[in-house]
Design an enzyme around this catalytic site. Structure first.
Site, PDB file in Angstrom:
ATOM      1  N   SER A   7       8.517  50.375  83.642  1.00  0.00           N
ATOM      2  CA  SER A   7       7.175  49.848  84.226  1.00  0.00           C
ATOM      3  C   SER A   7       6.116  48.762  83.952  1.00  0.00           C
ATOM      4  CB  SER A   7       5.760  50.762  83.369  1.00  0.00           C
ATOM      5  OG  SER A   7       4.618  50.408  83.672  1.00  0.00           O
ATOM      6  N   HIS A  32       7.917  50.854  89.125  1.00  0.00           N
ATOM      7  CA  HIS A  32       6.966  51.631  88.181  1.00  0.00           C
ATOM      8  C   HIS A  32       5.891  50.946  88.486  1.00  0.00           C
ATOM      9  CE1 HIS A  32       4.871  55.656  87.274  1.00  0.00           C
ATOM     10  NE2 HIS A  32       4.245  54.548  86.484  1.00  0.00           N
ATOM     11  N   ASP A  34       1.608  50.538  87.818  1.00  0.00           N
ATOM     12  CA  ASP A  34       0.135  51.097  87.306  1.00  0.00           C
ATOM     13  C   ASP A  34      -0.689  51.075  87.829  1.00  0.00           C
ATOM     14  OD1 ASP A  34       2.034  53.761  86.084  1.00  0.00           O
ATOM     15  OD2 ASP A  34       2.391  52.025  84.803  1.00  0.00           O
ATOM     16  N   MET A  36      -4.801  51.479  87.938  1.00  0.00           N
ATOM     17  CA  MET A  36      -6.230  51.771  87.151  1.00  0.00           C
ATOM     18  C   MET A  36      -7.616  50.635  87.064  1.00  0.00           C
ATOM     19  SD  MET A  36      -3.963  51.277  83.087  1.00  0.00           S
ATOM     20  CE  MET A  36      -2.725  52.002  82.931  1.00  0.00           C
ATOM     21  N   HIS A  65       1.590  53.966  91.199  1.00  0.00           N
ATOM     22  CA  HIS A  65       1.281  55.643  90.071  1.00  0.00           C
ATOM     23  C   HIS A  65      -0.541  55.316  90.014  1.00  0.00           C
ATOM     24  CE1 HIS A  65       0.529  57.378  86.128  1.00  0.00           C
ATOM     25  NE2 HIS A  65      -0.007  58.069  86.672  1.00  0.00           N
ATOM     26  N   MET A  67      -4.201  55.634  89.502  1.00  0.00           N
ATOM     27  CA  MET A  67      -5.067  56.365  88.413  1.00  0.00           C
ATOM     28  C   MET A  67      -6.452  55.899  88.947  1.00  0.00           C
ATOM     29  SD  MET A  67      -2.742  55.825  84.940  1.00  0.00           S
ATOM     30  CE  MET A  67      -1.355  54.447  85.822  1.00  0.00           C
ATOM     31  N   MET A 136       2.080  63.204  82.905  1.00  0.00           N
ATOM     32  CA  MET A 136       2.694  62.037  81.937  1.00  0.00           C
ATOM     33  C   MET A 136       2.365  63.089  80.475  1.00  0.00           C
ATOM     34  SD  MET A 136       1.473  59.779  83.504  1.00  0.00           S
ATOM     35  CE  MET A 136       0.360  58.606  82.177  1.00  0.00           C
ATOM     36  N   ASP A 174       6.242  60.283  82.218  1.00  0.00           N
ATOM     37  CA  ASP A 174       5.657  58.975  82.359  1.00  0.00           C
ATOM     38  C   ASP A 174       4.405  58.646  81.013  1.00  0.00           C
ATOM     39  OD1 ASP A 174       4.506  56.380  82.801  1.00  0.00           O
ATOM     40  OD2 ASP A 174       3.432  56.866  83.915  1.00  0.00           O
TER      41      ASP A 174
END
Ligand code: DX5
Ligand code: ZN
Length: 215
Positions: A7, A32, A34, A36, A65, A67, A136, A174
């Site tokens: 990540s 990966h 992330d 957000m 990913h 979020m 998660m 994750d």
């Protein structure tokens, strides 16, 4: 052999080119990434612009990913940025099947992420339509948190649901994955390990990735 997905959230953003070169040289399989939004999770990371830079910096799979709330409004932007896999949170998607169809029609692999409190049984009717489940093992929003041990039970349950129907769905874990708990996670039935802190805060990230890969 597990798929290893470092990540980049835990990387040094002042030296992203070096971090990408390091991952490109390593046994890491996926990047990966992330995303957000400060609404679905209490933190803000980065958006499609940075994903496009990562896309230029690597030929490895970009595993994005999301979020974020209302991910359907951004799927096209992440496709344009170069995402190969796009995961949305079940908790953010009242019309999850529509989100999955959208992601697939854009030519990406589709993943569904589930928070620690969400039972894997809720995936039953969507499992045949997706490529990946991101289970998660911490509450999303921050790197560097501790692995929630009950995740091991959920991995076994989900793996049984997948194998019973001979589906081709990967289980990705994750949050809080370390060299200490990774073997247990794989033995429980996971296919993909996301690792942020345990790779980027390691004295020798390339060696750490190699050790994860050799599990
Ligand atoms: C958490 C993110 C994770 C995180 C993992 O919200 O989805 O991908 O970066 O970081 P570590 O491995 O440090 O828990
Ligand atoms: Zn993640």
């Amino acid at each position: 052999m597990p798929i290893i997905a470092p990540s980049l959230l835990a990387s040094n953003f002042l030296q992203l080119q070096d971090e990408c070169n390091m991952l490109n040289k390593s046994d890491a399989d996926w990047f990966h990434l992330d995303i957000m939004d400060g609404r679905f999770v209490p933190n803000i990371s980065f958006g499609p612009m940075l994903v496009a830079f990562f896309r230029k910096a690597t030929n490895k799979i970009c595993d994005v990913h999301l979020m974020i709330e209302e991910p359907g409004n951004y799927a096209e932007m992440f496709k344009a940025a170069g995402a190969d896999i796009l995961s949305v949170h079940i908790e953010a998607c009242p019309n999850l099947h529509r989100n999955i169809q959208q992601i697939k029609s854009l030519g990406m692999k589709a993943g569904v992420a589930v928070n620690p409190h969400t039972p894997v049984e809720l995936l039953k009717d969507i499992l045949g339509d997706i490529d990946l489940v991101n289970l998660m093992s911490v509450n999303p929003g921050f790197g560097g948190q501790s692995f929630i041990p009950y995740t091991l039970v959920k991995i076994r349950q989900l793996r049984a649901m997948i194998d019973d129907r001979s589906l081709d769905v990967k289980i990705e874990i994750d949050g809080g994955v370390t060299e200490e708990n990774a073997k247990q996670i794989i033995d429980a039935g996971a296919h993909v390990l996301v690792a942020g802190s345990s790779v980027f805060k390691s004295a020798d990230p390339i060696a750490a990735i190699a050790r994860f890969k050799a599990l």
